[in-house]
Design a protein around this motif. Structure first.
Motif, PDB file in Angstrom:
ATOM      1  N   PHE A  65     -47.227 -65.275  65.728  1.00  0.00           N
ATOM      2  CA  PHE A  65     -48.096 -66.496  64.417  1.00  0.00           C
ATOM      3  C   PHE A  65     -48.353 -66.505  63.427  1.00  0.00           C
ATOM      4  CE2 PHE A  65     -52.159 -68.126  62.334  1.00  0.00           C
ATOM      5  CZ  PHE A  65     -51.183 -69.216  62.001  1.00  0.00           C
ATOM      6  N   ALA A  66     -49.454 -65.336  63.613  1.00  0.00           N
ATOM      7  CA  ALA A  66     -49.663 -63.976  62.292  1.00  0.00           C
ATOM      8  C   ALA A  66     -48.493 -64.003  61.296  1.00  0.00           C
ATOM      9  CB  ALA A  66     -50.696 -62.965  62.108  1.00  0.00           C
ATOM     10  N   GLU A  67     -47.520 -63.195  62.319  1.00  0.00           N
ATOM     11  CA  GLU A  67     -46.538 -62.757  61.436  1.00  0.00           C
ATOM     12  C   GLU A  67     -45.704 -64.082  60.158  1.00  0.00           C
ATOM     13  OE1 GLU A  67     -41.580 -61.554  61.743  1.00  0.00           O
ATOM     14  OE2 GLU A  67     -43.260 -60.646  63.404  1.00  0.00           O
ATOM     15  N   LEU A  68     -45.480 -64.942  60.934  1.00  0.00           N
ATOM     16  CA  LEU A  68     -45.053 -66.516  60.249  1.00  0.00           C
ATOM     17  C   LEU A  68     -45.836 -67.550  59.412  1.00  0.00           C
ATOM     18  CD1 LEU A  68     -43.587 -68.299  63.815  1.00  0.00           C
ATOM     19  CD2 LEU A  68     -42.361 -67.061  62.121  1.00  0.00           C
TER      20      LEU A  68
ATOM     21  N   ASP B 159     -58.352 -74.509  56.916  1.00  0.00           N
ATOM     22  CA  ASP B 159     -58.755 -73.545  56.399  1.00  0.00           C
ATOM     23  C   ASP B 159     -58.774 -72.391  55.552  1.00  0.00           C
ATOM     24  OD1 ASP B 159     -60.926 -76.156  56.436  1.00  0.00           O
ATOM     25  OD2 ASP B 159     -61.414 -76.227  58.194  1.00  0.00           O
ATOM     26  N   PHE B 160     -57.571 -71.834  57.006  1.00  0.00           N
ATOM     27  CA  PHE B 160     -57.764 -70.426  56.654  1.00  0.00           C
ATOM     28  C   PHE B 160     -56.894 -70.021  55.600  1.00  0.00           C
ATOM     29  CE2 PHE B 160     -58.712 -70.407  60.818  1.00  0.00           C
ATOM     30  CZ  PHE B 160     -59.335 -68.901  61.807  1.00  0.00           C
ATOM     31  N   GLU B 161     -57.122 -68.626  54.993  1.00  0.00           N
ATOM     32  CA  GLU B 161     -56.896 -68.396  53.780  1.00  0.00           C
ATOM     33  C   GLU B 161     -55.694 -67.304  53.666  1.00  0.00           C
ATOM     34  OE1 GLU B 161     -60.035 -67.672  51.223  1.00  0.00           O
ATOM     35  OE2 GLU B 161     -60.484 -69.416  50.911  1.00  0.00           O
ATOM     36  N   ALA B 162     -54.912 -66.272  53.152  1.00  0.00           N
ATOM     37  CA  ALA B 162     -54.043 -65.989  52.869  1.00  0.00           C
ATOM     38  C   ALA B 162     -54.941 -64.124  53.772  1.00  0.00           C
ATOM     39  CB  ALA B 162     -53.738 -65.666  51.681  1.00  0.00           C
ATOM     40  N   GLY B 163     -54.182 -63.555  54.799  1.00  0.00           N
ATOM     41  CA  GLY B 163     -55.090 -62.041  54.492  1.00  0.00           C
ATOM     42  C   GLY B 163     -55.725 -62.517  56.293  1.00  0.00           C
ATOM     43  N   GLU B 164     -56.070 -63.884  56.953  1.00  0.00           N
ATOM     44  CA  GLU B 164     -56.463 -64.699  57.568  1.00  0.00           C
ATOM     45  C   GLU B 164     -55.736 -64.868  58.965  1.00  0.00           C
ATOM     46  OE1 GLU B 164     -61.412 -65.634  55.765  1.00  0.00           O
ATOM     47  OE2 GLU B 164     -59.831 -67.232  56.169  1.00  0.00           O
ATOM     48  N   GLU B 165     -54.692 -64.246  59.017  1.00  0.00           N
ATOM     49  CA  GLU B 165     -53.270 -65.287  59.602  1.00  0.00           C
ATOM     50  C   GLU B 165     -53.769 -65.189  61.950  1.00  0.00           C
ATOM     51  OE1 GLU B 165     -51.405 -64.612  55.608  1.00  0.00           O
ATOM     52  OE2 GLU B 165     -52.996 -63.217  57.415  1.00  0.00           O
ATOM     53  N   GLU B 166     -53.863 -63.217  61.932  1.00  0.00           N
ATOM     54  CA  GLU B 166     -54.362 -62.753  62.290  1.00  0.00           C
ATOM     55  C   GLU B 166     -55.672 -63.755  63.373  1.00  0.00           C
ATOM     56  OE1 GLU B 166     -54.952 -58.800  65.277  1.00  0.00           O
ATOM     57  OE2 GLU B 166     -54.221 -59.094  63.655  1.00  0.00           O
TER      58      GLU B 166
ATOM     59  N   CYS C 258     -57.065 -66.336  62.393  1.00  0.00           N
ATOM     60  CA  CYS C 258     -56.418 -67.607  62.569  1.00  0.00           C
ATOM     61  C   CYS C 258     -55.689 -68.016  64.316  1.00  0.00           C
ATOM     62  CB  CYS C 258     -55.709 -68.402  61.729  1.00  0.00           C
ATOM     63  SG  CYS C 258     -55.161 -70.286  61.899  1.00  0.00           S
ATOM     64  N   GLY C 259     -54.545 -66.877  64.495  1.00  0.00           N
ATOM     65  CA  GLY C 259     -53.683 -66.959  65.445  1.00  0.00           C
ATOM     66  C   GLY C 259     -54.649 -66.449  66.614  1.00  0.00           C
ATOM     67  N   GLU C 260     -55.793 -65.929  66.406  1.00  0.00           N
ATOM     68  CA  GLU C 260     -56.424 -65.244  67.898  1.00  0.00           C
ATOM     69  C   GLU C 260     -57.654 -66.791  68.486  1.00  0.00           C
ATOM     70  OE1 GLU C 260     -58.933 -61.856  66.251  1.00  0.00           O
ATOM     71  OE2 GLU C 260     -57.226 -61.001  67.284  1.00  0.00           O
ATOM     72  N   LEU C 261     -57.505 -67.270  67.107  1.00  0.00           N
ATOM     73  CA  LEU C 261     -58.799 -68.775  67.100  1.00  0.00           C
ATOM     74  C   LEU C 261     -57.444 -69.731  67.964  1.00  0.00           C
ATOM     75  CD1 LEU C 261     -61.168 -70.784  66.976  1.00  0.00           C
ATOM     76  CD2 LEU C 261     -60.816 -71.266  64.819  1.00  0.00           C
TER      77      LEU C 261
END
Length: 197
Positions: free
Chosen positions: A30-33, A73-80, A82-85
């Motif tokens: 998810f974080a990569e995509l 609500d998440f922004e660029a740099g917070e992908e991981e 967000c995926g963990e949540l």
């Protein structure tokens, strides 16, 4: 071709599948995509679909009425993060059916929960996820560890009776090789003996 409603493309699902087949976790995929896209909900949907979750279940989990509207609500740099949540709340869980024994254990654990007056939200979500993933032993261990909700619970005896029966059923099968199950069954039996005294 992209789905007009969800934004999920076959290529996005294929990319998610490639990452998963390569051994990456759903969170990492998810974080990569999401890092390569501006449509994080589509990335989350693609991971779910690549995991084998049905389109209907993905819509239930990640549709506009779902509890996962926070994705925006998440922004660029917070992908991981967000995926963990998403992982934490079960968005990437793959449903597996319970066999007859698993269904009986679920029935017994549900009776224990009712006897104790219910569960807190986090614990209830955790148990629900364990049953969705066909992990009755883990659900049993979680409840055995927490005990009835209130110390003065009127259903303490009923709670420990149901737990003792569920644990005995678990211990009689392959889960019986798990020392954690054996210890929890012994503890449930001790709690039941004290509750009846």
């Amino acid at each position: 071709m992209a789905d007009e409603v969800t934004g999920v493309t076959d290529a996005l699902v294929e990319a998610a599948g490639e990452g998963l087949r390569a051994g990456a976790t759903p969170v990492a995929v998810f974080a990569e995509l999401a890092a390569r896209s501006t449509d994080w909900p589509a990335a989350a949907r693609a991971v779910c679909l690549a995991l084998g979750v049905s389109a209907e279940e993905v819509d239930r989990r990640l549709g506009p009425r779902s509890r996962h509207a926070f994705l925006r609500d998440f922004e660029a740099g917070e992908e991981e993060a967000c995926g963990e949540l998403l992982e934490l709340v079960g968005a990437f869980d793959v449903p597996r059916p319970l066999d007859e024994r698993g269904q009986e254990i679920r029935r017994l654990l549900s009776a224990a929960v009712r006897a104790s007056g219910g569960l807190g939200g986090g614990h209830a979500l955790s148990l629900s996820r364990r049953f969705m993933k066909a992990e009755p032993a883990e659900a049993f261990l979680s409840l055995a560890h927490s005990g009835p909700r209130g110390a003065g619970c009127r259903g303490t005896v009923e709670f420990w009776e149901a737990m003792n029966t569920a644990g005995t059923l678990l211990a009689s099968d392959e889960a019986g090789d798990d020392d954690r199950i054996a210890r929890a069954v012994e503890a449930c039996h001790d709690h039941l003996t004290r509750a009846r005294a």
